[in-house]
Design a protein around this motif. Sequence first.
Motif, short mmCIF file in Angstrom:
data_model
loop_
_atom_site.label_atom_id
_atom_site.label_comp_id
_atom_site.label_asym_id
_atom_site.label_seq_id
_atom_site.Cartn_x
_atom_site.Cartn_y
_atom_site.Cartn_z
N ASP A 95 29.11 30.54 41.78
CA ASP A 95 30.18 29.54 41.92
C ASP A 95 31.48 30.30 42.10
OD1 ASP A 95 32.17 27.66 41.62
OD2 ASP A 95 31.47 26.88 39.70
N PRO A 96 32.12 30.20 43.28
CA PRO A 96 33.34 30.98 43.52
C PRO A 96 34.55 30.49 42.74
CG PRO A 96 32.89 29.52 45.37
CD PRO A 96 31.70 29.44 44.46
N GLY A 97 34.43 29.32 42.11
CA GLY A 97 35.57 28.76 41.39
C GLY A 97 36.49 28.04 42.36
N ILE A 129 36.75 37.81 45.03
CA ILE A 129 35.50 37.08 44.88
C ILE A 129 34.33 37.94 45.35
CG2 ILE A 129 34.14 35.15 45.83
CD1 ILE A 129 36.75 33.51 45.80
N GLU A 130 34.46 38.56 46.51
CA GLU A 130 33.38 39.40 47.04
C GLU A 130 33.12 40.59 46.12
OE1 GLU A 130 32.88 38.88 51.68
OE2 GLU A 130 34.62 40.14 51.18
N GLU A 131 34.18 41.20 45.64
CA GLU A 131 34.02 42.35 44.74
C GLU A 131 33.34 41.94 43.44
OE1 GLU A 131 36.81 45.59 42.31
OE2 GLU A 131 37.72 44.14 43.68
N PHE A 132 33.78 40.81 42.89
CA PHE A 132 33.21 40.34 41.62
C PHE A 132 31.72 40.08 41.74
CE2 PHE A 132 31.89 36.63 39.11
CZ PHE A 132 32.06 37.13 37.83
N PHE A 133 31.31 39.32 42.75
CA PHE A 133 29.89 38.98 42.87
C PHE A 133 29.04 40.19 43.20
CE2 PHE A 133 31.27 34.43 43.63
CZ PHE A 133 30.81 33.98 42.39
N ALA A 134 29.56 41.09 44.01
CA ALA A 134 28.80 42.30 44.32
C ALA A 134 28.49 43.08 43.04
CB ALA A 134 29.58 43.18 45.30
N GLU A 135 29.48 43.22 42.18
CA GLU A 135 29.30 43.98 40.94
C GLU A 135 28.45 43.21 39.93
OE1 GLU A 135 33.20 44.85 39.59
OE2 GLU A 135 33.59 46.37 41.14
N ARG A 136 28.75 41.93 39.74
CA ARG A 136 28.08 41.17 38.67
C ARG A 136 26.63 40.89 39.00
NH1 ARG A 136 30.84 38.87 34.78
NH2 ARG A 136 31.89 40.89 35.01
N LEU A 137 26.32 40.52 40.23
CA LEU A 137 24.93 40.26 40.59
C LEU A 137 24.10 41.52 40.48
CD1 LEU A 137 25.22 37.80 43.62
CD2 LEU A 137 25.04 37.27 41.19
N ALA A 138 24.67 42.65 40.90
CA ALA A 138 23.94 43.92 40.79
C ALA A 138 23.66 44.26 39.34
CB ALA A 138 24.76 45.04 41.45
N ALA A 139 24.63 44.02 38.45
CA ALA A 139 24.44 44.33 37.03
C ALA A 139 23.37 43.43 36.41
CB ALA A 139 25.77 44.17 36.30
N LEU A 140 23.38 42.16 36.75
CA LEU A 140 22.40 41.23 36.20
C LEU A 140 20.99 41.58 36.70
CD1 LEU A 140 24.49 37.96 36.58
CD2 LEU A 140 23.73 38.94 34.41
N GLU A 141 20.87 41.89 37.97
CA GLU A 141 19.56 42.27 38.51
C GLU A 141 19.07 43.58 37.89
OE1 GLU A 141 18.36 41.17 42.72
OE2 GLU A 141 20.52 41.53 42.94
N ALA A 142 19.96 44.53 37.71
CA ALA A 142 19.57 45.81 37.11
C ALA A 142 19.04 45.62 35.69
CB ALA A 142 20.75 46.77 37.12
N ALA A 143 19.49 44.54 35.03
CA ALA A 143 19.04 44.26 33.67
C ALA A 143 17.73 43.48 33.64
CB ALA A 143 20.13 43.49 32.93
N GLY A 144 17.16 43.21 34.81
CA GLY A 144 15.87 42.54 34.85
C GLY A 144 15.93 41.05 35.08
N ILE A 145 17.09 40.53 35.46
CA ILE A 145 17.24 39.10 35.75
C ILE A 145 17.01 38.92 37.25
CG2 ILE A 145 18.82 37.14 35.73
CD1 ILE A 145 20.24 38.58 33.36
#
Length: 271
Positions: free
Chosen positions: A174-176, A150-166
């Motif tokens: 949502d951790p599921g 969970i920690e690895e997923f959110f670290a990667e995904r949030l960084a990618a979304l922010e880098a795209a301008g979101i």
Amino acid sequence: MGRPLLVGILNITADSFSDGGRYLAAEDAVAHARRLWSEGADIVELGPAASHPGAQQVTAAEETRRLTVVIDRLIAEGVPVSVDSFLPETQRFAAARGAMYVNDIQGFPDPAQYEELADTDCRLIVMHSVQRMGPATQMKTDPAAVWAGIEEFFAERLAALEAAGIGRERLVIDPGLGYFLGTSPEPSLRVLAHLEQLKARFDVPVLVSPSRKSFLRTLTGSSLSEIGPATLAAELYAACHGADYIRTHDVAAIRDALTVFNALDAAKVGA
């Protein structure tokens, strides 16, 4: 404690595990959405396809057909709407139609979509699922391993979304819970017990949805029709430990529980 925002679940599906087929007709769906709103939902989330193992595959065209009348009426009535879909075409439709949130159980996996998402106004609910690691029967169920994932997923995904301008202010995580975390209750219990740690780690709002989930039924031995008290206990615990959104089938139950809890808390402070 304050109060988390309550997200009322409206499944416009034939095969959702708890209420499949009840709200397929647009009039029935709108009536139930109004009921959730009157019971205290801050947001009504429309789900045009089920996500449990064995659920029917639904095309984007069918999802938008199921959604159109319902979302248009609710938004016209001033009801904040979320749409639960991992199909980009449906997400695009929801954003254009005025949905306030888009909820993706796959966590927005396609970077090619990010530029388009950045141009929308809706908030994005980024969900984690161990299903991305393989079929449900092969899921890792060790709580520590799931938590690390969970920690690895959110670290990667949030960084990618922010880098795209979101902007980060548009993101909710949502951790599921339930089968999204494995085939045993322990990973879900680990997540609920460490919500404050999750919030501190990522500094974004957290949504949880223990409502009627399989881990509660396994833990208590209760049937689906009997799972209300266990659901309420899990929701109240989550609310007391930092959840910003509670996604639920029974809005009135958690609304009343939080009302009483906060009244008692206020009485203690004023004593």
